[in-house]
Design a protein around this motif. Structure first.
Motif, PDB file in Angstrom:
ATOM      1  N   SER A   7       0.854  -1.186   0.000  1.00 28.19           N
ATOM      2  CA  SER A   7       0.000   0.000   0.000  1.00 28.19           C
ATOM      3  C   SER A   7       0.891   1.237   0.000  1.00 28.19           C
ATOM      4  CB  SER A   7      -0.929   0.009   1.215  1.00 28.19           C
ATOM      5  OG  SER A   7      -0.181   0.012   2.410  1.00 28.19           O
ATOM      6  N   GLY A   8       0.278   2.373  -0.295  1.00 29.53           N
ATOM      7  CA  GLY A   8       1.003   3.633  -0.215  1.00 29.53           C
ATOM      8  C   GLY A   8       1.406   4.243  -1.538  1.00 29.53           C
ATOM      9  N   GLY A   9       1.164   3.547  -2.623  1.00 24.89           N
ATOM     10  CA  GLY A   9       1.489   4.114  -3.923  1.00 24.89           C
ATOM     11  C   GLY A   9       0.552   5.254  -4.281  1.00 24.89           C
ATOM     12  N   GLY A  10       0.874   5.930  -5.387  1.00 23.84           N
ATOM     13  CA  GLY A  10       0.023   7.023  -5.824  1.00 23.84           C
ATOM     14  C   GLY A  10       0.726   7.926  -6.803  1.00 23.84           C
ATOM     15  N   LEU A  11       0.114   9.075  -7.014  1.00 23.85           N
ATOM     16  CA  LEU A  11       0.642  10.089  -7.929  1.00 23.85           C
ATOM     17  C   LEU A  11       1.258  11.211  -7.113  1.00 23.85           C
ATOM     18  CD1 LEU A  11       0.896  11.429 -10.750  1.00 23.85           C
ATOM     19  CD2 LEU A  11      -1.414  12.327 -10.387  1.00 23.85           C
ATOM     20  N   VAL A  12       2.478  11.586  -7.454  1.00 22.92           N
ATOM     21  CA  VAL A  12       3.173  12.643  -6.731  1.00 22.92           C
ATOM     22  C   VAL A  12       3.989  13.459  -7.720  1.00 22.92           C
ATOM     23  CG1 VAL A  12       5.176  11.183  -6.218  1.00 22.92           C
ATOM     24  CG2 VAL A  12       4.618  13.110  -4.703  1.00 22.92           C
ATOM     25  N   GLN A  13       4.189  14.715  -7.401  1.00 21.41           N
ATOM     26  CA  GLN A  13       5.023  15.555  -8.249  1.00 21.41           C
ATOM     27  C   GLN A  13       6.498  15.288  -7.995  1.00 21.41           C
ATOM     28  OE1 GLN A  13       3.748  19.633  -7.554  1.00 21.41           O
ATOM     29  NE2 GLN A  13       2.481  19.560  -9.386  1.00 21.41           N
ATOM     30  N   GLY A  15      10.108  15.618  -6.855  1.00 19.06           N
ATOM     31  CA  GLY A  15      10.594  16.236  -5.632  1.00 19.06           C
ATOM     32  C   GLY A  15       9.804  15.858  -4.406  1.00 19.06           C
ATOM     33  N   GLY A  16       8.681  15.205  -4.605  1.00 19.41           N
ATOM     34  CA  GLY A  16       7.831  14.811  -3.493  1.00 19.41           C
ATOM     35  C   GLY A  16       8.257  13.504  -2.857  1.00 19.41           C
ATOM     36  N   SER A  17       7.425  13.047  -1.928  1.00 22.23           N
ATOM     37  CA  SER A  17       7.735  11.850  -1.156  1.00 22.23           C
ATOM     38  C   SER A  17       6.531  10.917  -1.095  1.00 22.23           C
ATOM     39  CB  SER A  17       8.136  12.235   0.270  1.00 22.23           C
ATOM     40  OG  SER A  17       9.278  13.052   0.289  1.00 22.23           O
ATOM     41  N   GLY A  65      20.537   7.362  -1.071  1.00 24.22           N
ATOM     42  CA  GLY A  65      20.435   8.715  -0.545  1.00 24.22           C
ATOM     43  C   GLY A  65      19.043   9.303  -0.645  1.00 24.22           C
ATOM     44  N   ARG A  66      18.150   8.652  -1.390  1.00 23.76           N
ATOM     45  CA  ARG A  66      16.778   9.152  -1.531  1.00 23.76           C
ATOM     46  C   ARG A  66      15.753   8.220  -0.905  1.00 23.76           C
ATOM     47  NH1 ARG A  66      14.532   9.607  -6.408  1.00 23.76           N
ATOM     48  NH2 ARG A  66      15.764   7.926  -7.379  1.00 23.76           N
ATOM     49  N   PHE A  67      16.005   6.925  -0.976  1.00 28.31           N
ATOM     50  CA  PHE A  67      15.071   5.916  -0.462  1.00 28.31           C
ATOM     51  C   PHE A  67      15.643   5.273   0.794  1.00 28.31           C
ATOM     52  CE2 PHE A  67      12.874   4.593  -4.741  1.00 28.31           C
ATOM     53  CZ  PHE A  67      12.628   5.936  -5.009  1.00 28.31           C
ATOM     54  N   GLU A  81      10.571   4.267   2.319  1.00 29.71           N
ATOM     55  CA  GLU A  81      10.402   5.711   2.344  1.00 29.71           C
ATOM     56  C   GLU A  81      11.112   6.264   1.116  1.00 29.71           C
ATOM     57  OE1 GLU A  81       8.806   7.376   4.962  1.00 29.71           O
ATOM     58  OE2 GLU A  81       8.941   9.227   3.781  1.00 29.71           O
ATOM     59  N   MET A  82      10.365   6.976   0.282  1.00 28.92           N
ATOM     60  CA  MET A  82      10.913   7.486  -0.973  1.00 28.92           C
ATOM     61  C   MET A  82      10.837   9.007  -0.968  1.00 28.92           C
ATOM     62  SD  MET A  82       9.292   4.734  -3.647  1.00 28.92           S
ATOM     63  CE  MET A  82       7.613   5.340  -3.446  1.00 28.92           C
ATOM     64  N   ASN A  83      11.980   9.633  -1.032  1.00 32.79           N
ATOM     65  CA  ASN A  83      12.068  11.085  -1.032  1.00 32.79           C
ATOM     66  C   ASN A  83      12.705  11.581  -2.324  1.00 32.79           C
ATOM     67  OD1 ASN A  83      11.064  11.383   1.691  1.00 32.79           O
ATOM     68  ND2 ASN A  83      13.059  10.668   2.400  1.00 32.79           N
ATOM     69  N   THR A  84      12.529  12.868  -2.576  1.00 26.13           N
ATOM     70  CA  THR A  84      13.091  13.507  -3.780  1.00 26.13           C
ATOM     71  C   THR A  84      12.793  12.658  -5.014  1.00 26.13           C
ATOM     72  OG1 THR A  84      14.928  14.155  -2.305  1.00 26.13           O
ATOM     73  CG2 THR A  84      15.108  14.784  -4.603  1.00 26.13           C
ATOM     74  N   LEU A  85      11.542  12.323  -5.157  1.00 27.92           N
ATOM     75  CA  LEU A  85      11.148  11.436  -6.256  1.00 27.92           C
ATOM     76  C   LEU A  85      11.351  12.106  -7.606  1.00 27.92           C
ATOM     77  CD1 LEU A  85       8.054   9.858  -4.558  1.00 27.92           C
ATOM     78  CD2 LEU A  85       9.919   8.564  -5.594  1.00 27.92           C
ATOM     79  N   LYS A  86      11.697  11.271  -8.573  1.00 29.56           N
ATOM     80  CA  LYS A  86      11.962  11.719  -9.936  1.00 29.56           C
ATOM     81  C   LYS A  86      11.006  11.014 -10.899  1.00 29.56           C
ATOM     82  CE  LYS A  86      16.911  11.952  -8.865  1.00 29.56           C
ATOM     83  NZ  LYS A  86      18.259  11.466  -9.251  1.00 29.56           N
TER      84      LYS A  86
END
Length: 114
Positions: A7-13, A15-17, A65-67, A81-86
């Motif tokens: 769970s937890g997937g979705g649409l993000v811009q 740079g988001g998380s 460094g991002r995940f 945890e996924m940060n600074t998404l591309k």
């Protein structure tokens, strides 16, 4: 019977998380290495990160460094945890227990818009 439910997937811009979760049932969660894989359209399924039973971790170079992968054995759950998404992180993300020949979840879609 082993079940893995992501769970937890979705649409993000960009740079988001996002934080993915994978809840396991039907087996002794704590003894298994848990991993996250992803598969983009037209591409093979690749390892993103894994965490061993003693919490050693390893990441694909593309996400270092991002995940962050973590686990909570009391909840039989592994997290990503996924940060600074591309945009190139867009894929279906799969939870895995015990390696590629063992158990898989159904996948959760992550879409990163530019």
């Amino acid at each position: 019977q082993v079940q893995l439910v992501e769970s937890g997937g979705g649409l993000v811009q960009a740079g988001g998380s996002l934080r993915l979760s994978c809840a396991a049932s039907g087996t002794r969660f704590s003894i298994y290495t848990m991993g996250w894989y992803r598969q983009a359209p037209g591409k093979q399924r690749d390892s993103v990160a894994y965490i061993t039973s003693v919490e050693n971790t390893k990441y694909a170079d593309s996400v270092k460094g991002r995940f962050t992968i973590s686990r909570d054995n009391a909840k039989n759950t592994v997290y990503l945890e996924m940060n600074t998404l591309k945009p190139e992180d867009t894929a279906v993300y799969y939870c895995n227990m015990g390696g590629p020949t063992r158990y898989w979840g159904q996948g959760t879609q992550v879409t990163v818009s530019s």
